[in-house]
Design an enzyme around this catalytic site. Structure first.
Site, mmCIF file in Angstrom:
data_model
loop_
_atom_site.group_PDB
_atom_site.id
_atom_site.type_symbol
_atom_site.label_atom_id
_atom_site.label_comp_id
_atom_site.label_asym_id
_atom_site.label_seq_id
_atom_site.Cartn_x
_atom_site.Cartn_y
_atom_site.Cartn_z
ATOM 1 N N ARG A 31 -31.600 12.485 -27.381
ATOM 2 C CA ARG A 31 -30.824 13.496 -26.634
ATOM 3 C C ARG A 31 -31.326 13.616 -25.183
ATOM 4 O O ARG A 31 -31.384 14.717 -24.621
ATOM 5 C CB ARG A 31 -30.902 14.881 -27.299
ATOM 6 C CG ARG A 31 -30.259 14.966 -28.653
ATOM 7 C CD ARG A 31 -28.737 14.862 -28.554
ATOM 8 N NE ARG A 31 -28.103 15.257 -29.792
ATOM 9 C CZ ARG A 31 -27.930 14.463 -30.834
ATOM 10 N NH1 ARG A 31 -28.315 13.204 -30.775
ATOM 11 N NH2 ARG A 31 -27.336 14.910 -31.917
ATOM 12 N N SER A 58 -25.018 21.418 -32.168
ATOM 13 C CA SER A 58 -26.441 21.763 -32.323
ATOM 14 C C SER A 58 -26.927 22.500 -31.078
ATOM 15 O O SER A 58 -26.820 21.976 -29.972
ATOM 16 C CB SER A 58 -27.297 20.507 -32.480
ATOM 17 O OG SER A 58 -26.888 19.760 -33.593
ATOM 18 N N GLU A 95 -30.627 22.610 -26.519
ATOM 19 C CA GLU A 95 -29.868 21.396 -26.212
ATOM 20 C C GLU A 95 -28.618 21.719 -25.402
ATOM 21 O O GLU A 95 -28.133 20.906 -24.621
ATOM 22 C CB GLU A 95 -29.486 20.731 -27.544
ATOM 23 C CG GLU A 95 -29.202 19.266 -27.460
ATOM 24 C CD GLU A 95 -27.887 18.895 -28.079
ATOM 25 O OE1 GLU A 95 -26.917 18.713 -27.323
ATOM 26 O OE2 GLU A 95 -27.816 18.804 -29.310
HETATM 27 N N1 EPU Z 1 -31.119 21.690 -43.135
HETATM 28 C C1 EPU Z 1 -31.553 22.888 -43.660
HETATM 29 N N2 EPU Z 1 -30.634 23.876 -43.829
HETATM 30 C C2 EPU Z 1 -29.322 23.730 -43.529
HETATM 31 C C3 EPU Z 1 -28.873 22.503 -42.977
HETATM 32 C C4 EPU Z 1 -29.796 21.499 -42.779
HETATM 33 O O1 EPU Z 1 -32.719 23.067 -43.965
HETATM 34 O O2 EPU Z 1 -28.555 24.681 -43.742
HETATM 35 C C5 EPU Z 1 -32.117 20.621 -42.944
HETATM 36 C C6 EPU Z 1 -32.129 19.710 -44.142
HETATM 37 O O3 EPU Z 1 -33.475 19.343 -44.371
HETATM 38 C C7 EPU Z 1 -31.362 18.498 -43.651
HETATM 39 C C8 EPU Z 1 -31.767 18.470 -42.203
HETATM 40 O O4 EPU Z 1 -31.816 19.845 -41.808
HETATM 41 O O5 EPU Z 1 -31.720 17.329 -44.321
HETATM 42 C C9 EPU Z 1 -30.866 17.682 -41.290
HETATM 43 O O6 EPU Z 1 -29.572 18.232 -41.296
HETATM 44 P P1 EPU Z 1 -28.299 17.377 -40.804
HETATM 45 O O7 EPU Z 1 -28.279 16.036 -41.446
HETATM 46 O O8 EPU Z 1 -27.091 18.257 -40.935
HETATM 47 O O9 EPU Z 1 -28.551 17.065 -39.276
HETATM 48 P P2 EPU Z 1 -29.337 17.803 -38.082
HETATM 49 O O10 EPU Z 1 -30.638 17.119 -37.873
HETATM 50 O O11 EPU Z 1 -29.353 19.277 -38.263
HETATM 51 C C10 EPU Z 1 -28.430 16.133 -36.253
HETATM 52 C C11 EPU Z 1 -27.751 16.222 -34.922
HETATM 53 C C12 EPU Z 1 -26.252 16.497 -35.109
HETATM 54 C C13 EPU Z 1 -25.659 15.359 -35.924
HETATM 55 C C14 EPU Z 1 -26.404 15.297 -37.284
HETATM 56 C C15 EPU Z 1 -25.961 14.130 -38.151
HETATM 57 C C16 EPU Z 1 -29.450 17.030 -33.363
HETATM 58 C C17 EPU Z 1 -29.923 18.166 -32.525
HETATM 59 N N3 EPU Z 1 -28.370 17.265 -34.102
HETATM 60 O O12 EPU Z 1 -28.352 17.434 -36.845
HETATM 61 O O13 EPU Z 1 -25.656 16.508 -33.813
HETATM 62 O O14 EPU Z 1 -24.285 15.548 -36.143
HETATM 63 O O15 EPU Z 1 -27.820 15.129 -37.055
HETATM 64 O O16 EPU Z 1 -26.462 12.944 -37.620
HETATM 65 O O17 EPU Z 1 -30.053 15.948 -33.340
HETATM 66 C C18 EPU Z 1 -24.949 17.867 -31.953
HETATM 67 O O18 EPU Z 1 -25.744 17.236 -31.269
HETATM 68 O O19 EPU Z 1 -24.238 18.801 -31.480
HETATM 69 C C19 EPU Z 1 -24.853 17.567 -33.390
HETATM 70 C C20 EPU Z 1 -24.067 18.282 -34.213
#
Ligand code: EPU
Length: 332
Positions: free
Chosen positions: A162, A231, A327
């Site tokens: 990012r 995010s 972000e």
């Molecule tokens: N999780 C929780 N509680 C929740 C949801 C998630 O604890 O309610 C934890 C879980 O451990 C899960 C982990 O968070 O395994 C990761 O969650 P997720 O796969 O939904 O992805 P993220 O890391 O929260 C990132 C990007 C998203 C992108 C997704 C999928 C960033 C800041 N965000 O989110 O990007 O869509 O991965 O690849 O890196 C954006 O940048 O606006 C965005 C939505």
């Protein structure tokens, strides 16, 4: 050149912002003209895309908002590789859809990310195990200090998670077009959940795009219905020793190895450490199925968003020592 007064709220997917002066540019020549005008008038310029990563305050008088609406896509084939160049004002997901329809591999995991092509390199958009940098070749931009068009190659962009050179040199370059290298050869990237469910199956590009869209729409609120900017924080990257300390405190904490350190999901910290999943203060809240997304449920102000974000940051920091970095950008 026509400057109109607009409510910036309508140019923010969080639907927050006061009044400001805006001009729309549809050609590179018009963009240069606006930049010359801004220099002469000593105005600072802010470039608007779809506003899906931005919210605005009320003090916007010193700024000239420039909406980039320069469009067009071209393809250049070299054997199995296809160089795709898109102008900055193209909608990112239109480019993905188009590429999938043409049978070109490389950006299908980046389906349904809101925003325009010109904004994609700034934060090196990423999702489901793929980042823009994986397919990026070069871009054309106008250097505001000289008003010359410059070509910037991948290594000069200094992409990170990012992150890019354009964040460090904020406001200096205005991206006009982006070139990515896609492939006619099947090359699915299925390591990230839930795409791993497709491993071993005979799949098409469209299958991947469909699953990404289905996952995103199930977890993330549609900003047309619930104003949000995706995010709100980055996932923090910490050292091995910090992970050890965190595991002592929270044995079940998830941590993914990432570029020499460990990426901790900010969503997990918000849910389990700050205990602020689905919490709402006035019109600002965390989304119940993905707390990394902050939602404006009505008439939230920029200051309300900031104090809610500060509460989350403070709770996470006090309990873990980890600092969450925002972000989404606030302007004004
Ligand atoms: N999780 C929780 N509680 C929740 C949801 C998630 O604890 O309610 C934890 C879980 O451990 C899960 C982990 O968070 O395994 C990761 O969650 P997720 O796969 O939904 O992805 P993220 O890391 O929260 C990132 C990007 C998203 C992108 C997704 C999928 C960033 C800041 N965000 O989110 O990007 O869509 O991965 O690849 O890196 C954006 O940048 O606006 C965005 C939505």
């Amino acid at each position: 050149m026509e400057i109109t007064s607009v409510s910036l709220k309508n140019y923010s997917s969080l639907r927050i912002g006061g009044e400001g002066a805006m001009v729309v540019v549809r050609t590179t020549a018009a963009l240069v003209e606006v930049l010359m005008y801004a220099k002469k008038e000593n105005k600072d310029v802010y470039f608007l895309g779809t506003g899906t990563n931005t919210y605005f305050g009320e003090n916007l008088d010193e700024l000239l908002f420039v909406k980039i609406a320069i469009k067009g896509v071209s393809f250049e084939e070299k054997d199995d590789e296809v160089f795709v160049t898109a102008y900055a004002g193209e909608v990112w997901d239109d480019l993905v859809r188009f590429s999938v329809e043409k049978g070109l591999w490389g950006i299908e995991n980046l389906s349904f990310i809101p925003g325009i092509v010109g904004a994609a390199p700034v934060q090196n958009i990423g999702a489901y195990g793929v980042e823009l940098k994986d397919v990026f070749v070069s871009l054309l931009a106008i250097d505001r200090t000289t008003l010359d068009m410059v070509e910037i190659n991948k290594s000069a962009c200094d992409f990170g998670y990012r992150d890019s050179f354009f964040k460090k040199e904020y406001g200096r370059y205005i991206i006009v077009s982006v070139t990515v290298k896609l492939s006619k050869k099947s090359s699915p990237k299925l390591t990230y959940k839930p795409l791993d469910s497709l491993i071993g199956k005979e799949i098409t590009l469209q299958d991947i795009r469909d699953l990404v869209i289905q996952t995103r729409t199930a977890k993330l609120p549609d900003w047309h219905e619930h104003a949000n900017a995706g995010s709100f924080f980055k996932n923090p990257i910490v050292t091995t020793s910090v992970v050890q300390e965190l595991r002592d405190l929270y044995p079940e904490i998830p941590a993914l190895e990432f570029e020499g350190g460990y990426k901790i999901p900010a969503a997990w910290l918000i849910e389990h450490v700050a205990q602020m999943k689905g919490v709402r203060r006035g019109d600002v809240g965390t989304w119940p199925t993905q707390p990394l997304v902050l939602v404006n449920y009505g008439d939230a102000t920029a200051n309300e968003v900031d104090s809610f974000a500060a509460e989350i940051k403070e709770k996470v920091h006090t309990k873990t020592g980890v600092l969450l970095e925002q972000e989404v950008n606030r302007v004004g």
